[in-house]
Design a protein around this motif. Structure first.
Motif, PDB file in Angstrom:
ATOM      1  N   GLN A 106       0.862  -1.186   0.000  1.00 21.19           N
ATOM      2  CA  GLN A 106       0.000   0.000   0.000  1.00 21.19           C
ATOM      3  C   GLN A 106       0.901   1.240   0.000  1.00 21.19           C
ATOM      4  O   GLN A 106       1.844   1.328   0.782  1.00 21.19           O
ATOM      5  CB  GLN A 106      -0.912   0.009   1.237  1.00 21.19           C
ATOM      6  N   LYS A 107       0.628   2.166  -0.886  1.00 19.48           N
ATOM      7  CA  LYS A 107       1.521   3.315  -1.076  1.00 19.48           C
ATOM      8  C   LYS A 107       1.152   4.481  -0.152  1.00 19.48           C
ATOM      9  O   LYS A 107      -0.019   4.727   0.116  1.00 19.48           O
ATOM     10  CB  LYS A 107       1.454   3.805  -2.530  1.00 19.48           C
ATOM     11  N   TRP A 108       2.168   5.180   0.317  1.00 16.87           N
ATOM     12  CA  TRP A 108       1.953   6.457   0.984  1.00 16.87           C
ATOM     13  C   TRP A 108       2.979   7.450   0.422  1.00 16.87           C
ATOM     14  O   TRP A 108       4.054   7.064  -0.036  1.00 16.87           O
ATOM     15  CB  TRP A 108       2.097   6.348   2.500  1.00 16.87           C
ATOM     16  N   LEU A 126      10.707  19.025   2.688  1.00 20.84           N
ATOM     17  CA  LEU A 126      11.068  17.612   2.539  1.00 20.84           C
ATOM     18  C   LEU A 126       9.912  16.850   1.923  1.00 20.84           C
ATOM     19  O   LEU A 126       8.753  17.028   2.307  1.00 20.84           O
ATOM     20  CB  LEU A 126      11.412  17.026   3.914  1.00 20.84           C
ATOM     21  N   ARG A 127      10.216  15.994   0.953  1.00 21.24           N
ATOM     22  CA  ARG A 127       9.233  15.099   0.352  1.00 21.24           C
ATOM     23  C   ARG A 127       9.654  13.663   0.599  1.00 21.24           C
ATOM     24  O   ARG A 127      10.843  13.370   0.720  1.00 21.24           O
ATOM     25  CB  ARG A 127       9.099  15.347  -1.156  1.00 21.24           C
ATOM     26  N   GLY A 128       8.667  12.763   0.650  1.00 26.45           N
ATOM     27  CA  GLY A 128       8.988  11.363   0.883  1.00 26.45           C
ATOM     28  C   GLY A 128       7.876  10.453   0.417  1.00 26.45           C
ATOM     29  O   GLY A 128       6.742  10.881   0.184  1.00 26.45           O
ATOM     30  N   TYR A 129       8.210   9.185   0.265  1.00 30.89           N
ATOM     31  CA  TYR A 129       7.213   8.181  -0.086  1.00 30.89           C
ATOM     32  C   TYR A 129       7.691   6.815   0.398  1.00 30.89           C
ATOM     33  O   TYR A 129       8.875   6.630   0.737  1.00 30.89           O
ATOM     34  CB  TYR A 129       6.954   8.168  -1.597  1.00 30.89           C
ATOM     35  N   GLY A 130       6.761   5.864   0.423  1.00 36.32           N
ATOM     36  CA  GLY A 130       7.089   4.523   0.885  1.00 36.32           C
ATOM     37  C   GLY A 130       5.887   3.604   0.764  1.00 36.32           C
ATOM     38  O   GLY A 130       4.906   3.907   0.075  1.00 36.32           O
ATOM     39  N   LEU A 170       3.896  10.734  10.451  1.00 35.13           N
ATOM     40  CA  LEU A 170       5.289  10.813  10.017  1.00 35.13           C
ATOM     41  C   LEU A 170       5.793  12.247   9.978  1.00 35.13           C
ATOM     42  O   LEU A 170       6.968  12.505  10.272  1.00 35.13           O
ATOM     43  CB  LEU A 170       5.434  10.174   8.639  1.00 35.13           C
ATOM     44  N   THR A 171       4.937  13.189   9.633  1.00 36.16           N
ATOM     45  CA  THR A 171       5.346  14.595   9.654  1.00 36.16           C
ATOM     46  C   THR A 171       5.774  15.005  11.053  1.00 36.16           C
ATOM     47  O   THR A 171       6.806  15.655  11.254  1.00 36.16           O
ATOM     48  CB  THR A 171       4.190  15.490   9.170  1.00 36.16           C
ATOM     49  N   ASN A 217      12.118   6.718   0.320  1.00 31.72           N
ATOM     50  CA  ASN A 217      12.925   7.856  -0.085  1.00 31.72           C
ATOM     51  C   ASN A 217      12.453   9.111   0.622  1.00 31.72           C
ATOM     52  O   ASN A 217      11.260   9.317   0.804  1.00 31.72           O
ATOM     53  CB  ASN A 217      12.861   8.055  -1.603  1.00 31.72           C
ATOM     54  N   LEU A 218      13.418   9.928   1.050  1.00 31.49           N
ATOM     55  CA  LEU A 218      13.167  11.274   1.552  1.00 31.49           C
ATOM     56  C   LEU A 218      14.065  12.208   0.752  1.00 31.49           C
ATOM     57  O   LEU A 218      15.294  12.028   0.732  1.00 31.49           O
ATOM     58  CB  LEU A 218      13.484  11.380   3.048  1.00 31.49           C
ATOM     59  N   SER A 219      13.495  13.175   0.068  1.00 31.49           N
ATOM     60  CA  SER A 219      14.267  14.012  -0.842  1.00 31.49           C
ATOM     61  C   SER A 219      14.041  15.484  -0.561  1.00 31.49           C
ATOM     62  O   SER A 219      12.996  15.883  -0.034  1.00 31.49           O
ATOM     63  CB  SER A 219      13.894  13.705  -2.298  1.00 31.49           C
TER      64      SER A 219
END
Length: 379
Positions: A106-108, A126-130, A170-171, A217-219
């Motif tokens: 499941q994507k976030w 900051l951007r991120g996904y997982g 997470l934020t 990833n956190l970019s």
């Protein structure tokens, strides 16, 4: 079809659900209006739970296995229906199969950048996904809180809400961690584990259990990444003078390969050659000046002869002081280096001590009489 066959078709004898999809969470069985025969077989497979609902109220929950529906093994539903023991007439009840398997992959992801304060870059976005996975841990709570009266329910019905819950947690986690942006990659596992624990209670409110959560990833923003790339490139290049010489040589080689014709091309070529020549001359001149300047700033250690900076107070090789002490000449009082044998101004021999010829006592080089016996001292 006879009347007997009609009524027989309305009596359900086997209740089961074989799911062909990958994301369906709840399926209602049977079709509305059918009746379940007393003594019917209920087959609940692994990763399933069967929930009986009577008039909107959850009556019984059956786990994996084969169940025969009698009043003896349905005490709650029997009490609601006021059946007596041995009553064999069919009954009506809604049966819901709840899928308890894990719903994986499941994507976030961040729909908007997370504002953070970073020790290196100041304020950053900051951007991120997982990915994450979860399952239904309490079918009764899930039915009460989310399902309602739908005929079916899949992950798409709750996906958006779960993503928002995860991003909210997470934020807060990223801000509290106070990890520098350049060090975030080292803490992916730790932040993922902390985020998983932070989400457990939130998922449990809906009867869910979150089983995994991973940060892929956190970019940083594109502008910050480009600035970091430039800074890294400068560090890799090292000596900028040598790099300038190399660029000039490369440009000269490319210009030599250019076969453009005509007087205009020749003029451009001459102009480019002159510019390249000037650039190379400046680069070599700067390099020579830098080398000469560096050479002038070096000296030999008076003790071990190691090549050291003139501004150094101690030798990095032998550790002794390299700052030579000045003392006055015994005759003209001019400053000379301590330990010198003769004065550079008057040429007088620098006597370090005077020995009395009468008593052999040692006196200062400027003494005229012996401090022990009072005899006169000759220079």
């Amino acid at each position: 079809m006879s009347i007997f066959d009609f009524f027989k078709s309305q009596l359900i004898e086997v209740i089961e659900w074989t799911d062909q999809s990958t994301n369906k969470m709840v399926y209602r069985f049977p079709v509305q209006g059918n009746e379940i025969k007393m003594g019917a077989s209920l087959i609940v497979r692994e990763s399933q739970a069967a929930v009986f609902v009577n008039e909107g109220e959850i009556a019984d929950v059956f786990g994996p296995g084969h169940h025969v529906l009698y009043t003896q093994n349905m005490p709650v539903l029997t009490k609601l229906k006021s059946w007596k023991t041995g009553f064999n007439s069919p009954f009506k009840a809604e049966v819901y199969f709840v899928n308890t398997k894990q719903f994986i992959d499941q994507k976030w992801g961040t729909s908007n950048p997370i504002m953070m304060r970073d020790p290196d870059f100041g304020m950053i976005r900051l951007r991120g996904y997982g990915v994450y996975s979860y399952r239904v841990a309490d079918p009764a709570v899930f039915m009460k809180e989310l399902f309602g009266t739908n005929s079916s329910f899949d992950t798409s019905n709750i996906d958006s809400h779960l993503k928002k819950m995860i991003m909210s947690g997470l934020t807060d986690l990223f801000a509290e961690s106070q990890v520098a942006a350049l060090d975030l990659a080292m803490f992916y596992d730790e932040l993922s584990s902390q985020g998983l624990e932070k989400m457990r209670d939130r998922f449990a409110q809906f009867g869910f259990e979150i089983t995994s959560l991973y940060i892929e990833n956190l970019s940083l923003p594109k502008e910050v990444e480009q600035a970091m790339d430039k800074r890294t490139t400068m560090g890799v290049l090292g000596d900028m003078n040598q790099y300038t010489q190399w660029q000039a040589a490369e440009a000269l080689r490319d210009a030599a390969k250019n076969e453009g014709g005509g007087m205009a091309g020749a003029g451009v070529g001459l102009g480019a050659g002159a510019a390249i020549g000037n650039a190379m001359a400046n680069a070599f001149t700067t390099s020579q000046q830098t080398t000469a300047s560096q050479a002038e700033e070096k000296m030999a250690c008076p003790h071990c002869q190691a090549n050291i900076r003139t501004s150094a107070k101690f030798c990095p090789e032998c550790g002794q002081s390299v700052q030579q002490k000045k003392v006055p000449c015994i005759h003209c009082k001019a400053e000379i280096t301590e330990g010198s044998k003769f004065c550079g101004e008057c040429g007088t021999k620098q006597i370090t001590e005077k020995k009395c010829t009468a008593c052999s006592a040692v006196n200062n080089p400027t003494a005229k009489f012996c401090g022990e016996c009072g005899a006169g001292l000759d220079v």
